[in-house]
Structures are given as C-alpha cells and as structure tokens.
Design a protein around this motif. Structure first.
Motif, PDB file in Angstrom:
ATOM      1  N   TRP A 152       0.810  -1.222   0.000  1.00 52.39           N
ATOM      2  CA  TRP A 152       0.000   0.000   0.000  1.00 52.39           C
ATOM      3  C   TRP A 152       0.849   1.282   0.000  1.00 52.39           C
ATOM      4  O   TRP A 152       0.407   2.339   0.430  1.00 52.39           O
ATOM      5  N   GLY A 153       2.069   1.108  -0.533  1.00 46.30           N
ATOM      6  CA  GLY A 153       2.886   2.302  -0.761  1.00 46.30           C
ATOM      7  C   GLY A 153       2.588   2.892  -2.140  1.00 46.30           C
ATOM      8  O   GLY A 153       1.733   2.411  -2.892  1.00 46.30           O
ATOM      9  N   SER A 168       2.468   4.285  -9.452  1.00 49.74           N
ATOM     10  CA  SER A 168       1.789   3.030  -9.148  1.00 49.74           C
ATOM     11  C   SER A 168       1.797   2.793  -7.644  1.00 49.74           C
ATOM     12  O   SER A 168       2.645   3.325  -6.915  1.00 49.74           O
ATOM     13  N   GLY A 169       0.844   2.000  -7.182  1.00 51.63           N
ATOM     14  CA  GLY A 169       0.752   1.671  -5.761  1.00 51.63           C
ATOM     15  C   GLY A 169      -0.311   0.611  -5.530  1.00 51.63           C
ATOM     16  O   GLY A 169      -0.978   0.156  -6.456  1.00 51.63           O
ATOM     17  N   GLY A 170      -0.443   0.214  -4.267  1.00 52.78           N
ATOM     18  CA  GLY A 170      -1.439  -0.779  -3.915  1.00 52.78           C
ATOM     19  C   GLY A 170      -0.871  -1.895  -3.073  1.00 52.78           C
ATOM     20  O   GLY A 170       0.199  -1.765  -2.476  1.00 52.78           O
ATOM     21  N   SER A 171      -1.569  -3.020  -3.066  1.00 55.26           N
ATOM     22  CA  SER A 171      -1.169  -4.153  -2.234  1.00 55.26           C
ATOM     23  C   SER A 171       0.111  -4.803  -2.744  1.00 55.26           C
ATOM     24  O   SER A 171       1.093  -4.931  -2.018  1.00 55.26           O
ATOM     25  N   THR A 219      -2.142  -7.304  -7.629  1.00 54.85           N
ATOM     26  CA  THR A 219      -3.293  -7.482  -6.741  1.00 54.85           C
ATOM     27  C   THR A 219      -3.608  -6.156  -6.062  1.00 54.85           C
ATOM     28  O   THR A 219      -2.719  -5.515  -5.489  1.00 54.85           O
ATOM     29  N   ASP A 220      -4.894  -5.758  -6.140  1.00 54.07           N
ATOM     30  CA  ASP A 220      -5.326  -4.491  -5.528  1.00 54.07           C
ATOM     31  C   ASP A 220      -4.333  -3.378  -5.846  1.00 54.07           C
ATOM     32  O   ASP A 220      -3.726  -2.771  -4.958  1.00 54.07           O
ATOM     33  N   CYS A 221      -4.187  -3.115  -7.139  1.00 58.95           N
ATOM     34  CA  CYS A 221      -3.111  -2.223  -7.595  1.00 58.95           C
ATOM     35  C   CYS A 221      -3.617  -1.248  -8.649  1.00 58.95           C
ATOM     36  O   CYS A 221      -4.517  -1.567  -9.425  1.00 58.95           O
TER      37      CYS A 221
END
Length: 343
Positions: A224-225, A322-325, A253-255
C-alpha cells in the motif's frame, strides 16, 4: 497590344530553318514597360505581400539553425546579359498601415533585426535565359518562440543596381508568416521523452521505481505504498499529443498504475491530479490482474485516453505512478515510453 519584334523575327527564323529546340532569348521582365530594369516579381502581388508559408521556398538549415526563405530578383530585357548586383535592405515602412487597414492581421509584428540575417547585396545573373537572383532572409529558429501566437513580417527592398536601373515601382515586397504554423512546419514529431530526465516522485514507502540505463523502468513492491517518476516536456497550445508505453507484468493485486500529463507542477505533498488519469491499469476495473505484456493504451481500463492537448504553450509534466497491495512477483516493467505531437 504591342508585339515584341525580336520575338517575331526569332519565331520566323525557327520555322524557316526548322531547327529543333530553337530557344527564344527572351527574359522575364516588367510586363508593363519594355525598358530593361531590375525588379522584384513579388511586388506585383497585392500590396507586395508574400505569405511564405503558402509557397515552396521554405528551407531549414539544420547546421546553422535557421529557416530560410527565397525572394526572387529579376531583370527584364533581351540583351546585355552581364552579371549585376543590387543592394538589399529592409523596409518596414508600410507594415503598420497594412495592419491598420486590416490587410495584415492585428497580431502582426515586425521581425526584430536580432532574429534574422539578410545579405546586403544580391547577384543577378543569366540562368536558363532569365536574368535572376535570389534574396534569402534567414530566420533564427531559436527566436521563433517569442513570436508564437503572432504573425511576423519583414519588408524587403532593392536599390542601386550596378548596371541597369531598378524599377522603383517594383522594388519592394513584404514576407510574412504565422509563427505557430512555421514552428509546426519545422518541428519534427519526435519523442519528447528524455530517459536521462526522469525524477523519482515519492509518495510513500513500499513501492520502488528504478530507471535503468537502457531507458526501461521497473516498478516493484506494494504494501500500500506509492511511488512514480516524472519529467517536464515542452508543449504547444492547442496541439494534440499522444502518450504511450509498453508495460509487462506477472499480474498485480489491488493495484493501480496510472499515467498523467498535465501542466500543474507536481508536488510530493499531494497526489497529482492535473488533467486526470490518461491511461491506467486498475485491478478493480479488471485490467492488470493477470499476466500482461503490450501497449498500455491497449490494455488500459481506466482514464480519459492517451491523446491530450493544452490551452497554453509551455511546460507540461509526464507523470507515471503506481501503488497498492502488490505489483506482482516480477513487478511492472515499462519500456518504450513515447510522448509526441501528432498534429
């Protein structure tokens, strides 16, 4: 109508002798006056105005960084073909009046002498039965941006022929051009991205963007960065530009993976939003979850599209973040980042 006697004699001679390819020795000259004089044929145009963008004389000298135009000089008559010279100078005295009369656009300005060069003499010589010369104003390409959004004009005058006299009724012409059109004409539609100018856009720990020496970029991590890269590009008002790149990954994933192009200056204190997302991967929208490799414009499932334009000329910013799980086990590799004008 007065018939030129020498032309009649020449034509009769050609018919009687039957000589193939018999060529008349008639030179382009002043149509309204049989006297031998030196003149600018462009002076016959209304008000002597020459829209140089409408002709074919435009030449770019890459070595000297100038764009050059050709203004022909003729000498009339049918004899005495000795080479001569004429003095060349600028004469902008009628430009203001033409602007006031609406003959030239209201945004017309006179070219600054610092922004061009003009030889002070021109040589007129016999060439294919025409006594002619060529005046060549050379406009400095580096100076064109100061005229963007305006029409630039330059008055040309000839005088003091070394032999036959100059026709003072046909010794002036005014070249003019729309600066924006000229800039577009000479600016190649090349990729504006410079792989040495990427800067890291850091918005949080967990995601890392690495710019490689071959120009490729690898985004890895998650947790989640959020991170990205950004660089400035120079754009022109109301022109269309296209942004695209190749992206490859094992599946995220979740991105989110987003591309922005805007004129607001990016700040790491807040998410960039100028112009909105252009093209993107978004696992919640259904792209980027499974392995992918292709043009982002084709894979994208979010954003307004990869063709953009700007209301004003100046600096814009290409920002990729970009970011996310998790960005996937191999991360997201970015290659062939391309941003260029398309019209």
């Amino acid at each position: 109508m007065k018939i030129n006697a020498s032309l009649v004699k020449l034509s009769v001679a050609c018919l009687l002798l039957g000589v193939a390819g018999c060529k008349q020795e008639h030179l382009n000259g002043v149509k309204s006056n049989p006297d031998v004089k030196v003149y600018l044929p462009d002076s016959e145009k209304p008000n002597g105005l020459v829209d140089v963008m409408a002709g074919s004389s435009l030449k770019v000298d890459s070595a000297k960084s100038t764009v050059n135009f050709s203004i022909p000089v003729y000498r009339g008559g049918e004899s005495n073909f000795e080479t001569l010279t004429v003095d060349v100078s600028t004469d902008n005295s009628t430009i203001a009046g033409l602007i006031t009369a609406g003959t030239l656009p209201a945004n017309t300005v006179v070219l600054d002498p610092a922004d061009y060069t003009l030889d002070t003499k021109d040589t007129v010589m016999l060439d294919n039965n025409i006594m002619k010369g060529k005046i060549t104003p050379k406009i400095k390409i580096a100076s064109l941006s100061k005229y963007d959004g305006k029409v630039a004009a330059l008055g040309i005058k000839i005088a003091n022929s070394s032999k036959q006299e100059v026709n003072t009724d046909m010794n002036k012409a005014i070249i003019y051009f729309n600066a924006a059109d000229l800039i577009d004409a000479i600016t190649p539609k090349t990729n504006l991205i410079d792989n040495t100018k990427w800067q890291i856009y850091h918005r949080g720990d967990g995601v890392t963007f690495k710019v490689n020496t071959d120009g490729s970029v690898l985004a890895t991590g998650g947790n989640w960065g959020q991170q990205g890269i950004v660089q400035p590009v120079e754009v022109r008002a109301n022109k269309k530009y296209k942004i695209d790149m190749t992206v490859a990954g094992s599946g995220a994933t979740d991105c989110w993976f987003e591309v922005y192009v805007g004129q607001a200056v990016p700040s790491e204190a807040s998410d960039y939003a100028d112009g909105g997302t252009r093209i993107a991967l978004n696992t919640w929208n259904g792209c980027g979850k499974s392995p992918f490799n292709g043009l982002l414009s084709s894979i994208s499932c979010a954003g307004s599209g990869n063709v953009v334009s700007f209301p004003t000329s100046g600096t814009a910013y290409v920002l990729i973040r970009s970011g996310g799980s998790t960005l996937g086990t191999t991360g997201i590799k970015i290659t062939n980042i391309d941003f260029r004008r398309v019209n």
